[in-house]
Write a protein that holds these residues in place. Structure first.
Motif, mmCIF file in Angstrom:
data_model
loop_
_atom_site.group_PDB
_atom_site.id
_atom_site.type_symbol
_atom_site.label_atom_id
_atom_site.label_comp_id
_atom_site.label_asym_id
_atom_site.label_seq_id
_atom_site.Cartn_x
_atom_site.Cartn_y
_atom_site.Cartn_z
ATOM 1 N N ALA A 101 -0.431 1.553 0.935
ATOM 2 C CA ALA A 101 -0.141 0.958 -0.379
ATOM 3 C C ALA A 101 1.325 1.086 -0.785
ATOM 4 C CB ALA A 101 -1.014 1.634 -1.443
ATOM 5 N N PHE A 102 2.061 1.924 -0.081
ATOM 6 C CA PHE A 102 3.451 2.223 -0.472
ATOM 7 C C PHE A 102 4.303 0.957 -0.592
ATOM 8 C CE2 PHE A 102 6.809 5.355 -0.931
ATOM 9 C CZ PHE A 102 7.950 4.693 -0.511
ATOM 10 N N GLY A 103 4.269 0.128 0.427
ATOM 11 C CA GLY A 103 5.078 -1.094 0.433
ATOM 12 C C GLY A 103 4.676 -2.036 -0.700
ATOM 13 N N LEU A 105 3.182 -1.455 -3.460
ATOM 14 C CA LEU A 105 3.491 -0.879 -4.771
ATOM 15 C C LEU A 105 4.963 -1.100 -5.118
ATOM 16 C CD1 LEU A 105 1.471 2.461 -4.709
ATOM 17 C CD2 LEU A 105 1.209 0.638 -6.375
ATOM 18 N N ASN A 106 5.823 -1.093 -4.127
ATOM 19 C CA ASN A 106 7.247 -1.316 -4.374
ATOM 20 C C ASN A 106 7.585 -2.792 -4.499
ATOM 21 O OD1 ASN A 106 8.229 1.371 -4.448
ATOM 22 N ND2 ASN A 106 8.018 1.503 -2.236
ATOM 23 N N LYS A 111 -1.968 -3.647 -9.692
ATOM 24 C CA LYS A 111 -2.712 -2.567 -9.032
ATOM 25 C C LYS A 111 -3.870 -3.123 -8.211
ATOM 26 C CE LYS A 111 -5.596 1.311 -10.004
ATOM 27 N NZ LYS A 111 -6.448 1.923 -10.988
ATOM 28 N N VAL A 114 -2.596 -4.627 -5.010
ATOM 29 C CA VAL A 114 -2.175 -3.565 -4.083
ATOM 30 C C VAL A 114 -3.394 -3.008 -3.367
ATOM 31 C CG1 VAL A 114 -1.257 -1.210 -3.957
ATOM 32 C CG2 VAL A 114 -0.083 -2.915 -5.342
#
Lengths: 246, 203, 249
Positions: A101-103, A105-106, A111, A114
């Protein structure tokens, strides 16, 4: 293949501080949907080329464009994603789901989006069950799959894969091949696993001593024994002619 | 060398958190986004390194590597120290949580002292051997200063702790000398193999 | 023993909103650090035992986690008993046992083991990323939280790397012996780990940049407070107030 240029490299040069040129005026064109194999001996500059394409390194000379736009070093570009040689460099969160989810989220997505993308990415690599696991609980093959999922969740147009099958057993290697063959993306793969490249790519470029010394259809390039030997490589076994009874 | 839970007066513990919080805030203000992976990765490496045994006499000891952390990370050392101490307390139950603030503040200020002295002393020095020896000497100074602060706080918590404070200081005083020797050796190796780790001027 | 979140367990402590759990158990830690009277200490121990049961922490896990600090405290106890001064209980030659030292040693042990048990309860019932999100809620800077999460991740990797380095060295004759040569070999292993970690940190930074890292570590989790969380928080704060009342009034 629509013929749109996804990656264009013109006269690209680069050297690390205090060292000789790693790349010497290379040019390359990759069209939409193409699968290009980047091969060459160790130290040829394959990883360096990938880092330049992503904007991590700044070229000393030449121009790189991705989807028609000039690559700006250090700018977050969601069109292009890079799979590192070692998954340990790529997995830095406390759980698999957080890493995937990191990418997204950026990317300022909602939400729900994501979560959906992350779940889909894990499903694409056949690892939905690993979602809540910490990366250090994963096997080598699982780490490689999750590392791939961290790129897929960003839905990039172009993927750069650096030695995607190294240290993988046959089952996981086959997994990666079937995943890549299902994807509809532009992919450039750097690998010493020539049989893998034969199954996943249509075109090959040989990079040696900072130059692209040959480009063409993958079978044509890899079956040129003299060419391969001249650049410290061997033909893949499946292309070596065998006579009956040998 | 950390103070464990249960010994210090709670007012000192809370004061420690306030002091550590202020110091951390100042250091964070000088931390760029690109420093984050280096601080975290080095914090983890130091945490793990502190589990290595060194055989001294009849026993084996674990070192803090405070000198190395300080010299490699410079002004960012307090962040690595605070996070490292937290994980030591939580994952291995070494040190303490109520005393995390105090331990963090004391070790962080000692780290900054080590880094400051190292920078000043080694600025005119080109010889690797002399730089390494200086690193060891400033480490011993830094650790002794941390020890003095810890002893002061233990005494402050009650006169019944005086005997414990004396034994604690003798044991950790010897440890400080070992830390100095190890730091010297480590800095010497790093200067031979990857001097850039110790700062741009060692390139 | 390395403590980690137990994801297979579901309990009233696991489901507690991390924001309130952190604050109230943090307050309990400081309360445990503050108490000296017998009844206050007993209430702390009782509270800890109830929380351990509610969090479904296996006794074996708790005992294993308390082993190391227990052995450290067991050393402090006799030191305090023979050096504290005050009313002498008995003597053995030059060594005297003092009442004040025994009591102080006992108090230190109970406090320390209680605090450690509370920290075990917090960290085995809360995922690290949720904990960090709670830290964000309390305005702890995003950069600090990012360092936290990355450090946790790489601790495990470096355990593995250190293990491999030591194994490789042992297979080539490295032994745990005394002397400068051993120390020199051990430092060489250590420096190798540090250099590899340093080089890795550069690659990790690149990987983070490529996925849009801008200083903060984004986390998907959303908090929601239920009535049960309010009740748990209130009950524990009431207990803390009771303990402090007994201690100071």
């Amino acid at each position: 293949m629509s013929g749109n240029e996804m990656v264009t490299v013109k006269n690209l040069s680069f050297s690390y501080p205090g060292k000789d040129d790693v790349l010497c005026g290379i040019s390359l064109r990759v069209l939409e949907g193409e699968r290009v194999a980047l091969i060459g001996p160790n130290g040829a500059g394959k990883t360096t080329l990938f880092l330049l394409l992503c904007g991590i390194l700044t070229p000393a000379g030449g121009v790189i464009t991705v989807k028609g736009k000039k690559v700006i070093p250090d700018k977050f570009n969601t069109d292009i994603a890079y799979l590192f040689q070692s998954p340990e460099d790529q997995l830095f969160s406390s759980t698999v789901f957080d890493d995937v989810a990191f990418g997204p989220l950026n990317m300022n997505l909602s939400k729900d989006e994501v979560i959906e993308r992350s779940k889909q990415a894990l499903a694409d690599v056949n690892c939905p069950a690993l979602s809540e696991k910490p990366p250090h609980h994963l096997s080598g093959g699982e780490k490689r799959m999750v590392a791939l999922a961290t790129l897929l969740s960003m839905e990039p147009a172009i993927m750069l894969l650096d030695e995607p099958t190294s240290n993988l057993d046959l089952k996981n290697r086959r997994n990666i091949i079937s995943i890549l063959n299902r994807l509809e993306k532009t992919i450039i793969i750097s690998s010493h696993d020539l049989e893998f490249l034969l199954e996943t790519c249509t075109r090959a470029c040989i990079l040696d001593n900072g130059h692209i010394v040959e480009e063409g259809k993958i079978k044509q390039v890899l079956s040129n024994e003299e060419l391969m030997k001249a650049h410290s490589m061997e033909m893949p076994h499946s292309l070596i002619p065998h006579t009956h009874g040998e | 060398m950390h103070i464990c839970d249960g010994i210090l007066d709670p007012k000192i513990c809370i004061g420690g958190y306030v002091a550590a919080g202020c110091l951390t805030a100042v250091v964070l203000a000088k931390t760029r986004q690109e420093d984050v992976p280096k601080i975290a990765v080095m914090s983890a490496a130091f945490f793990v390194s502190s589990l290595i045994h060194f055989r001294i006499g009849f026993s084996s000891v674990h070192l803090t590597f405070l000198g190395l952390v300080s010299i490699i990370l410079g002004i960012h050392a307090p962040l690595a120290i605070t996070v490292g101490l937290f994980f030591q307390a939580v994952m291995f139950q070494h040190g303490g949580l109520s005393t995390l603030g105090v331990n963090s503040f004391i070790f962080s200020t000692a780290a900054l002292l080590i880094y400051g002295l190292y920078t000043i002393i080694t600025k005119p020095v080109k010889n690797n051997l002399l730089v390494s020896i200086s690193a060891g000497v400033v480490t011993v100074i830094g650790i002794f200063s941390a020890l003095a602060a810890i002893l002061f706080l233990i005494y402050f918590s009650g006169e019944e702790f005086a005997g414990f404070a004396y034994i604690f200081s003798v044991a950790n005083g010897m440890l400080a000398l070992v830390e100095g020797v190890v730091t010297s050796l480590a800095v010497y190796y790093i200067l031979k193999t990857k001097p850039r780790m110790l700062g741009a001027r060692h390139n | 023993m390395v403590l980690e979140y137990q994801s297979t367990v579901q309990s009233v402590v696991h489901s507690w909103d991390a924001r309130w759990k952190l604050v109230v158990l943090g307050a309990l830690i400081f309360t445990a650090a503050a108490v000296q009277k017998v009844y206050s200490l007993l209430l702390i121990v009782l509270a800890v035992l109830i929380l351990v049961l509610l969090a479904k922490i296996p006794g074996k896990v708790l005992m294993k986690s308390l082993k190391v600090p227990f052995f450290f405290l067991i050393v402090i106890f006799p030191v305090l008993a023979i050096t504290s001064g005050g009313e002498r209980l008995c003597s053995f030659g030059v060594i005297s046992i003092y009442k004040k030292g025994l009591i102080t040693g006992g108090i230190v042990m109970v406090r320390a083991l209680s605090i450690i048990s509370i920290s075990i309860i917090i960290f085995s019932s809360t995922k690290l990323n949720v904990l960090v999100k709670a830290m964000n809620f309390y305005r702890i800077p995003a950069t600090f939280c990012a360092i936290f999460i990355f450090t946790y991740r790489y601790i495990f990797l470096y355990f593995e790397n250190l293990g491999k380095l030591l194994l490789a060295a042992k297979l080539r004759g490295y032994k745990m012996t005394k002397g400068i040569k051993h120390m020199s070999n051990t430092v060489a292993i250590l420096v190798t780990l540090l250099i590899r970690s340093y080089e890795q940190s550069e690659r990790v930074h690149h990987a983070m940049q490529l996925r849009g890292f801008s200083g903060a570590f984004p986390i998907v989790h959303s908090f929601s407070t239920r009535w049960s969380d309010v009740v748990k928080t209130f009950l524990l704060f009431f207990l803390i107030a009771l303990i402090l009342g007994i201690e100071y009034l």
